[in-house]
Design a protein around this motif. Structure first.
Motif, PDB file in Angstrom:
ATOM      1  N   PRO A 130     111.246  23.578 -16.487  1.00  0.00           N
ATOM      2  CA  PRO A 130     111.625  24.871 -17.076  1.00  0.00           C
ATOM      3  C   PRO A 130     111.133  25.072 -18.505  1.00  0.00           C
ATOM      4  O   PRO A 130     111.082  26.206 -18.980  1.00  0.00           O
ATOM      5  CB  PRO A 130     113.163  24.829 -17.035  1.00  0.00           C
ATOM      6  CG  PRO A 130     113.494  23.885 -15.938  1.00  0.00           C
ATOM      7  CD  PRO A 130     112.429  22.836 -16.008  1.00  0.00           C
TER       8      PRO A 130
ATOM      9  N   ARG B 173     112.407  34.666 -20.526  1.00  0.00           N
ATOM     10  CA  ARG B 173     111.648  33.423 -20.622  1.00  0.00           C
ATOM     11  C   ARG B 173     110.192  33.587 -20.212  1.00  0.00           C
ATOM     12  O   ARG B 173     109.325  32.847 -20.652  1.00  0.00           O
ATOM     13  CB  ARG B 173     112.309  32.340 -19.757  1.00  0.00           C
ATOM     14  CG  ARG B 173     113.644  31.890 -20.289  1.00  0.00           C
ATOM     15  CD  ARG B 173     114.379  31.060 -19.252  1.00  0.00           C
ATOM     16  NE  ARG B 173     113.598  29.909 -18.817  1.00  0.00           N
ATOM     17  CZ  ARG B 173     113.520  28.764 -19.485  1.00  0.00           C
ATOM     18  NH1 ARG B 173     114.130  28.635 -20.631  1.00  0.00           N
ATOM     19  NH2 ARG B 173     112.804  27.763 -19.025  1.00  0.00           N
TER      20      ARG B 173
ATOM     21  N   ASN C 132     114.161  29.357 -14.613  1.00  0.00           N
ATOM     22  CA  ASN C 132     115.391  28.602 -14.835  1.00  0.00           C
ATOM     23  C   ASN C 132     115.483  27.422 -13.875  1.00  0.00           C
ATOM     24  O   ASN C 132     114.971  27.480 -12.741  1.00  0.00           O
ATOM     25  CB  ASN C 132     116.607  29.516 -14.653  1.00  0.00           C
ATOM     26  CG  ASN C 132     116.612  30.651 -15.647  1.00  0.00           C
ATOM     27  OD1 ASN C 132     116.519  30.438 -16.854  1.00  0.00           O
ATOM     28  ND2 ASN C 132     116.697  31.883 -15.147  1.00  0.00           N
ATOM     29  N   TYR C 133     116.174  26.393 -14.298  1.00  0.00           N
ATOM     30  CA  TYR C 133     116.302  25.195 -13.480  1.00  0.00           C
ATOM     31  C   TYR C 133     117.100  25.455 -12.217  1.00  0.00           C
ATOM     32  O   TYR C 133     118.125  26.131 -12.233  1.00  0.00           O
ATOM     33  CB  TYR C 133     116.977  24.086 -14.291  1.00  0.00           C
ATOM     34  CG  TYR C 133     117.311  22.855 -13.480  1.00  0.00           C
ATOM     35  CD1 TYR C 133     116.311  22.107 -12.864  1.00  0.00           C
ATOM     36  CD2 TYR C 133     118.634  22.448 -13.311  1.00  0.00           C
ATOM     37  CE1 TYR C 133     116.610  20.987 -12.121  1.00  0.00           C
ATOM     38  CE2 TYR C 133     118.947  21.308 -12.580  1.00  0.00           C
ATOM     39  CZ  TYR C 133     117.936  20.587 -11.970  1.00  0.00           C
ATOM     40  OH  TYR C 133     118.235  19.478 -11.222  1.00  0.00           O
TER      41      TYR C 133
END
Length: 600
Positions: A129, A8, A596-597
């Motif tokens: 995110p 990501r 990431n959350y």
């Protein structure tokens, strides 16, 4: 088969970095000492604001372009010069998705697709995110951890009353912050030839479901309905673009469940479903009479493979949302388990309220022929046209990229919809050419035309107009990763000052429904928040620039002798996070180092 994973923090960073250079020097005033005040009470002059809009997607593009005048006037009243930046939708979406920083604010539109009948898409999209180069389509780079927690919690709550309460709490936060700046819904204007008995328009934008192509009937002439489509929707058969989803999942393939033109969820290839007591398993029973276009039965194997295929390729099928699938549940298809020939079970790691959305969004593919045509080897190059074996009410008889798609009724029988006519989808890039084709009789129906065409259609005896209220949304996406829209008070001032009534009159002939609260859920959406669940920065649809200026003045902003707006003296003008990166967990504890959350 394993889940496809993406780094990501590195995805699309090069695109973002290459695009951001253009904004730095866009303003004359930001570095011009002659344009600054000698007063020690003022900070730097606010630069010229670059505002973009889409150029190539009717009906949204004409509305966006027409509204630029009121936007420019509003910015002038606040002491800011505005520069227009027209962009193709692909460039605008890509830029906003990866935080490219080549505009400060963008006029935006959200189609009233069936998935937006649930609040999860509109809420989770604007969470932390998804900001920065994560590529999560947080189009305004809105970052608020309290909101992020509520948005994510809302997808896990299955009690409707409790869920609505949580959703409304999230609405209050984003509307107070003006994380997006909502203008109105987008009424849909179209026209059709009276030789067609026009049915199936419903309450949703016809371009998002195309039920009228299934339900309308030909009264006179050749037994074919010719529909004017946009060029982007006909680039490929295997096209993941938003307005192509209706072709994929409502015409040539069919999903397990589908939304009616009125927005009611109904079985399609599925017969029914059951949910486990712990809400982590969804068992779907298929219809016994559902067959592909070659006569093969639609089996649980086809269903499991299709859903696995879509969700295992999220970078291509980017409208798949992100349910908490349990990818370890089944050795073959991860979260999708084949129970028997007509039963498939989907596994979730935790309860997920909008689980029906992914089961209604994507059509079921013919596994054997899809694999033979290279679906698993190269998803982007996969084109199922030799032969085409679909599961929808129509089959593809001929296709020319960017030009025409010819459809024939299902050669056997579809379990829900069996049109008696053929259909041709023809590409038009120019609205005037589309209108002229309708007048000449070479097309039978045109969608999403400019409001100015309505009276011209009404003047033709052989034509009829239709207007849908719908819940498509016209809004603006202020880029909050950097100045000037990183500052909440500027966003609030803009929302308070904007003349929404003028925009509605210019863009829609006054047919739109003005929305004063800054959420993406307009009055015609079933999740539209009640008055007490939102913050409005003005109640006046014509805008109150004096209120906007007061908001800025109270926050320490000011104006020089020429009326130019300046930041507060001590304003931190550094970006919220560096260009080409993502928000930091040091600043936003609702994410980890990978973006990431992290729940609270």
């Amino acid at each position: 088969m394993e889940s496809n994973t993406v780094d990501r923090r590195s995805v699309l960073a090069s695109i973002a970095g290459a695009s951001a250079v253009g904004l730095a020097g866009c303003s004359e005033g930001s570095s011009d000492p002659e344009g600054s005040s000698d007063s020690e009470e003022l900070g730097e002059r606010v630069p010229n604001v670059v505002m973009s809009y889409w150029t190539d997607l009717p009906p949204f593009s004409p509305a966006q372009e027409k509204s630029m005048g009121p936007w420019k006037s509003m910015f002038e009243q606040l002491g800011i010069a505005m520069e227009e930046k027209p962009l193709a939708i692909t460039e605008a979406v890509q830029s906003a998705t990866v935080d490219a920083r080549n505009f400060h604010i963008c006029n935006w539109s959200a189609a009233g697709t069936p998935r937006r009948l649930d609040p999860s898409d509109g809420l989770v999209r604007y969470t932390v995110p998804n900001a920065g180069v994560a590529g999560g389509a947080n189009y305004s780079q809105y970052t608020n951890c309290e909101y992020t927690h509520l948005a994510n919690q809302s997808t896990r709550i299955t009690d409707e009353d409790e869920r609505r309460k949580t959703v409304n709490e999230a609405f209050k936060i984003i509307s107070e912050d003006s994380g997006v700046i909502t203008q109105s819904n987008i009424p849909v204007f179209g026209g059709y030839n009276k030789r067609i008995e026009f049915k199936g328009a419903g309450t949703m934008n016809v371009q998002t479901h195309l039920w009228h192509l299934r339900q309308s009937e030909v009264k006179d002439g050749e037994n074919v309905i010719v529909w004017a489509s946009t060029p982007g929707s006909l680039q490929k058969i295997n096209n993941p673009a938003p307005l192509s989803t209706a072709i994929r999942s409502n015409l040539i393939w069919s999903p397990l469940f589908e939304y009616s033109p009125e927005g009611e969820l109904e079985p399609c290839l599925a017969k029914d479903y059951e949910v486990s007591d712990d809400l982590t398993e969804v068992t779907v029973s298929l219809r016994n009479d559902a067959v592909f276009h070659n006569g093969d039965s639609i089996t649980a194997e086809d269903v499991a493979w299709s859903l696995w295929f879509y969700f295992n390729n999220p970078s291509y099928y980017y409208w798949t949302a992100n349910p908490p699938w349990d990818w370890e549940a089944d050795p073959d298809y991860g979260f999708a388990e084949v129970v028997d020939d007509t039963t498939v079970r989907f596994h979730l790691k935790e309860p997920y309220a909008p689980f029906m959305i992914p089961l209604s969004l994507w059509g079921i593919l013919h596994k054997e022929s899809s694999i033979a045509q290279g679906a698993e080897e190269n998803t982007q190059e996969f084109e199922p046209n030799d032969p085409f074996i679909g599961s929808g009410p129509f089959t593809v008889s001929d296709f020319s990229s960017g030009e025409i798609m010819r459809l024939e009724p299902h050669p056997y029988e579809h379990p829900v919809s069996n049109p008696s006519h053929r259909a041709n989808l023809v590409s038009f890039g120019d609205p005037t050419a589309m209108f002229e084709a309708l007048v000449s009789g070479s097309v039978d129906c045109i969608p999403g035309v400019n409001y100015n065409f309505v009276s011209r259609i009404e003047n033709e005896d052989h034509l009829e107009t239709y207007i849908q209220d719908g819940f498509d949304v016209l809004f603006a996406a202020p880029q909050q990763s950097h100045a000037p829209f990183k500052f909440k008070e500027l966003r609030q001032a803009v929302s308070a000052s904007l003349n929404r009534r003028e925009i509605n009159a210019i863009a829609f002939g006054g047919n739109g429904t003005i929305e004063m609260a800054d959420t993406l859920f307009v009055e015609s959406n079933p999740w539209h928040p009640p008055d007490e669940a939102v913050v409005r920065h003005t109640e006046d649809p014509t805008g109150e620039p004096e209120v906007g200026r007061q908001i800025l003045e109270d926050a320490g902003w000011g104006w020089d002798g020429d009326g130019n707006l300046h930041y507060p003296q001590e304003a931190d003008l550094d970006p919220v996070w560096p260009d080409g990166e993502m928000p930091s967990p040091d600043d936003f504890p609702c994410i980890d180092e990978e973006g990431n959350y992290v729940s609270n």
